[in-house]
Scaffold this active site. Structure first.
Site: not given
Ligand code: OAD
Ligand code: ZN
Length: 256
Positions: A82, A118-120, A135, A205, A231, A247
């Site tokens: 990842r 997010n961890v990105d 997170h 979500s 959604e 977004a």
């Protein structure tokens, strides 16, 4: 005016965007919660949608302390893949709009707090400051025993990295299922949700707690709440304005 049974969220998207813009550009304090959906347009997979990371895999195997105890090598390998996949990924118009909004709000003396699940690292790459990483970060490792932490970037790490201080196993600096959120980040986010005039939730979500609970904290404290998501989500019925779309399309229009 609305007909009986209609809600504000049945209005055309452009009207909802205009209302959201009005709220966001006049707020003196704003708290934002983001999830995987904001990075989707950068090419980062989400967790629960089709093609999501939790499809066809037991999340507990690769994202829990038990999974790590059982097979640390597999857990590192999964996180390494990842991490390396993020190397050529760039922030998109959604991340950039939030960074612009922060600069504008702070320039006029307002308060802006961005909490992300997010961890990105893409919010920081887009220029957002003081991001609360609820997170953790996939671009760092930490010792499974002591407080040692290392920034590891995108490059491959040794097979099973060991702590330079105590010799025990290093692990990805991510919050896994069953673990507590970093206390400082959580308290700052909860405080911003409880005191912010406007609360914006984007691309989540809203099923993972306690992060999703920020939406309830904000709504319960009387903040004006806005959701941007492709959604309907678990939070949609609880927010004042629910904007359906990407977004990267909607945030730049709100922030304009
Ligand atoms: P999910 O995968 O659960 O949800 C992603 C959300 O983004 C969905 O509601 C999609 O409809 C929405 N979405 C997808 N593309 C979008 C786009 N271009 N614009 C707007 N919305 C879009 O991801 P999260 O809610 O972030 O935790 O998941 C929460 C946590 O669960 C993650 O942080 C992760 C996971 O287990 C850990 O790893 C600890
Ligand atoms: Zn250590």
């Amino acid at each position: 005016m609305q007909e009986a049974g209609q809600t504000v969220n049945d209005l055309p998207l452009d009207d909802l965007i205009a209302q959201a813009r009005q709220l966001v550009t006049h707020a003196s304090s704003l708290c934002v919660l983001t999830g995987a959906g904001i990075s989707a347009e950068s090419g980062v997979p989400t967790y629960r949608g089709s093609g999501g990371l939790w499809r066809g895999i037991d999340a507990g195997d690769v994202a829990s302390p038990e999974g790590f105890r059982c097979d640390p090598q597999r857990v590192w390998q999964w996180h390494n893949e990842r991490r390396m996949a993020l190397k050529d990924v760039r922030p998109n118009a959604g991340h950039q709009a939030l960074a612009r909004l922060q600069r504008a709000l702070e320039a006029r003396g307002g308060r802006f707090v961005l909490a992300t699940q997010n961890v990105d690292g893409l919010h920081q790459a887009a220029g957002s400051r003081s991001v609360l990483e609820l997170h953790g970060s996939i671009l760092a490792s930490r010792c499974s025993v002591c407080d040692e932490r290392r920034e590891i970037g995108f490059e491959p790490v040794a097979d099973l990295p060991r702590c330079p201080k105590c010799g025990r196993l290093m692990r990805p600096a991510i919050v896994w299922f069953g673990e507590m959120l970093p206390e400082d980040a959580w308290l700052a986010a909860a405080e911003a949700a409880a005191t912010g005039e406007v609360f914006l939730t984007v691309g989540t979500s809203a099923v993972v707690y306690p992060a999703a609970g920020l939406i309830e904290i904000a709504a319960g404290a009387g903040a004006r709440t806005i959701e941007v998501n492709l959604e309907p989500t678990a939070a949609s019925t609880r927010v004042g304005l629910a904007l359906r779309g990407k977004a990267g399309d909607i945030l730049p229009q709100i922030v304009e």
